[in-house]
Design a protein around this motif. Sequence first.
Motif, short mmCIF file in Angstrom:
data_model
loop_
_atom_site.label_atom_id
_atom_site.label_comp_id
_atom_site.label_asym_id
_atom_site.label_seq_id
_atom_site.Cartn_x
_atom_site.Cartn_y
_atom_site.Cartn_z
N ILE A 199 -61.54 -10.61 86.69
CA ILE A 199 -61.78 -9.82 85.46
C ILE A 199 -60.54 -9.59 84.69
N ALA A 200 -59.43 -9.66 85.66
CA ALA A 200 -58.08 -9.57 84.59
C ALA A 200 -57.79 -10.77 84.29
N THR A 201 -58.30 -12.17 84.78
CA THR A 201 -57.67 -13.12 84.23
C THR A 201 -58.88 -13.52 82.95
N GLN A 202 -60.05 -13.18 83.00
CA GLN A 202 -60.69 -13.41 81.70
C GLN A 202 -60.42 -12.45 80.63
N TRP A 203 -59.85 -11.19 81.11
CA TRP A 203 -59.65 -10.30 79.86
C TRP A 203 -58.18 -10.94 79.12
N ARG A 204 -57.41 -11.64 79.95
CA ARG A 204 -56.11 -12.31 79.42
C ARG A 204 -56.67 -12.92 78.07
N THR A 205 -57.38 -13.67 77.93
CA THR A 205 -58.08 -14.58 76.96
C THR A 205 -59.17 -13.62 76.01
N LEU A 206 -59.79 -13.01 76.78
CA LEU A 206 -60.83 -12.40 75.70
C LEU A 206 -60.25 -11.34 74.86
N ARG A 207 -59.18 -10.54 75.23
CA ARG A 207 -58.61 -9.96 74.33
C ARG A 207 -58.03 -10.58 73.00
N GLY A 208 -57.47 -11.76 73.47
CA GLY A 208 -56.89 -12.29 72.12
C GLY A 208 -58.08 -12.76 71.26
N GLN A 209 -59.44 -13.09 71.68
CA GLN A 209 -60.36 -13.52 70.72
C GLN A 209 -60.78 -12.21 70.04
N ILE A 210 -60.77 -11.01 70.70
CA ILE A 210 -61.19 -9.90 70.09
C ILE A 210 -60.20 -9.64 68.95
N VAL A 211 -58.96 -9.46 69.09
CA VAL A 211 -57.77 -9.18 68.33
C VAL A 211 -57.93 -10.11 67.12
N ALA A 213 -60.23 -11.97 65.71
CA ALA A 213 -61.43 -12.02 64.94
C ALA A 213 -61.58 -10.61 64.26
N LEU A 214 -61.05 -9.40 65.01
CA LEU A 214 -60.93 -8.03 64.48
C LEU A 214 -59.57 -7.43 64.35
N PRO A 215 -58.80 -8.15 63.54
CA PRO A 215 -57.41 -7.34 63.62
C PRO A 215 -57.22 -6.08 63.01
N ASP A 216 -58.03 -5.40 62.43
CA ASP A 216 -57.77 -4.03 61.76
C ASP A 216 -58.63 -3.07 62.60
N GLY A 217 -58.13 -1.72 62.45
CA GLY A 217 -59.03 -0.81 62.86
C GLY A 217 -58.09 0.33 63.41
N ASP A 218 -59.03 1.34 64.32
CA ASP A 218 -58.48 2.56 64.83
C ASP A 218 -57.88 2.15 66.41
N HIS A 219 -58.10 1.14 66.67
CA HIS A 219 -57.97 0.81 68.17
C HIS A 219 -56.79 -0.22 68.35
N PRO A 220 -55.74 0.08 68.01
CA PRO A 220 -54.69 -1.13 67.99
C PRO A 220 -54.23 -1.26 69.28
N GLU A 221 -54.64 -0.48 70.58
CA GLU A 221 -54.06 -0.76 71.80
C GLU A 221 -54.97 -2.03 72.31
N TYR A 222 -55.70 -2.52 71.71
CA TYR A 222 -56.23 -3.93 71.86
C TYR A 222 -55.81 -4.89 71.14
N LYS A 223 -54.38 -4.77 70.35
CA LYS A 223 -54.01 -5.98 69.46
C LYS A 223 -52.97 -6.36 70.23
N THR A 224 -52.38 -7.56 69.59
CA THR A 224 -51.17 -8.05 69.94
C THR A 224 -50.15 -7.20 68.98
N LEU A 225 -49.49 -6.22 69.76
CA LEU A 225 -48.75 -5.19 68.75
C LEU A 225 -48.06 -5.63 67.66
N TYR A 226 -47.18 -6.74 67.94
CA TYR A 226 -46.38 -7.31 66.87
C TYR A 226 -47.09 -7.64 65.54
N GLY A 227 -48.46 -7.89 65.66
CA GLY A 227 -49.33 -8.18 64.51
C GLY A 227 -50.16 -6.90 63.88
N ALA A 228 -49.67 -5.63 64.40
CA ALA A 228 -50.41 -4.62 63.97
C ALA A 228 -49.91 -4.51 62.29
N ALA A 229 -50.74 -4.09 61.52
CA ALA A 229 -50.57 -3.83 60.05
C ALA A 229 -49.62 -2.45 60.02
#
Length: 539
Positions: A199-211, A213-229
């Motif tokens: 599960i951790a191995t899959q999350w490593r890539t899956l979270r990047g896809q989510i970030v 595709a959906l770079p903005d929002g109220d849940h920046p804990e799922y973001k690559t933090l350097y890329g937050a607005a």
Amino acid sequence: MLPRLFLTHSTIAMSLLFALLLGGVTRAQSVSEQVDEKLRAAAARLADAFGRGAVFGQFVERAPGSYVFAPEDRSLPILAVENSARIGSIAVGPKVAAMAEIDAEQRTIRILSYQLDVRGAAPPDSRNASGPLKDAAESARSIITRLQSAAQPGAMSVESRTLDSDTPLGNATLKDIDSFVAAYRTALDASRTADVEAIATQWRTLRGQIVAALPDGDHPEYKTLYGAADNYAPWRYDRIFTDAASVVALGEPGANTPLCSGVLVAADLVLTAGHCFGGARVRPPETLEVWFGFAERPDGSSPSPVRRPVAEAIAPAQEKWPDVFAGKFSQHLYDYALIRFKSRPGEDVVPEITIVPGKVVRPAPQCLRETPPQRADPLYVIGYPRGRPATIHDNGRVELPYRVQGTDFDTLRLDVDADFVGEPDHDQILSDFDNSYVLDSSGVLKWRYLFDVRDNGQPRMGVIADTFRGNSGGPVYDHERDQCVVGILNRGMGDTGQRREADWKVHERVLPMHAIIKDLEQNPVVAPLLADGTIKVIQ
């Protein structure tokens, strides 16, 4: 004869110059032709690549509504997209697998079709799986299928690219993320080690896809933090400018460069780091000065600071100072100091200072926020890096919160697990993480607090900030709400100049204000100053 000779030489020189210029033009035209030929050849290579199947790359916005396609293979050219209307908003930015036709003469590309690149994010075949691994795979598949559909032309608008509950896509994705994290927690609780790793191995890539595709929002804990607005109202910068006057330097009498940073928290009190007084050379507080107005002017000059001698230290208690000097900080001795400074006869305790010509400021005590910021909350740090004048380190973020609870903790642990899965020290890292986040069950809410076992149990908040030696003791401000101090900088990464990605190992260490305030409340000298508002604390 001399004039005639001069004329002859001048004529020859002009002829040579004309010939050189003409030759230069000819060579320039030849170079241009060579470039055109190479560009056509590069476009042909890209056409060959598309002839063999989908090409991985990214759609990048060149101008509003105008895109280029940048292949993942850097040997292939970046070409303008003819039919930009064929590209959905969510497909701009993430990696995609595209099919296209090439116009080699015009050096443009016409998109035929594309899909989001899900290499590594696609869930494994879960038909024979059971329990949490099957649940995680189903959640991942749901996320990927939904994003693939939303990435197609006309499916979503730019305004809809948010990871929050305000849009159907964001809301549904958040629910699937919650299910994915819940599967991870179930696997942990059941000690299903293989499932946890998968599960951790899959999350490593899956979270990047989510970030992506959906770079903005109220849940920046799922973001690559350097890329937050990092976009703020102008008044916040005026507030930062004014409050910077209350961030002081600590230095030795007669010195030109300071040792550490600190912040004014009462009319004659400065909060700083305890280790500023010890180490290889012990510096009792009474041997140092508080410097006001050590700032760079617009012309590049730095006027001499206004100096105030330190009178005494009122925290920690006097009997603890031998350990402060020795650097023996732990869960019983936090790395901070509260010092009192004084004025000389005829001087104001807190001086008026001119930060820039025509702008006179009297530093004011700063508010201290007791409520710890959460993961990805925006921060900024003010201090004196490398002994230089006052500097603002903006665009910081919380990477490791001091206080976290419930599913937020599970998400944080999953991120740390995914960051180091497959690494030789993975198990030790997860052990340190679990041992550092201590559960407090005394109240209704079950919070976990970070007492880092790698720092001898010091309370900690891990932040992203470009700070340097000399920032120690400097205030860390919340960039939202009232912009109060939420901690002081204790320690950072080595100043190597290398670009780093923040994680459990890589971050700047901050002593949280919540922990400092709780400790000061036990100090009989300081507790009354907190109670009567001399030191301003807000929730």
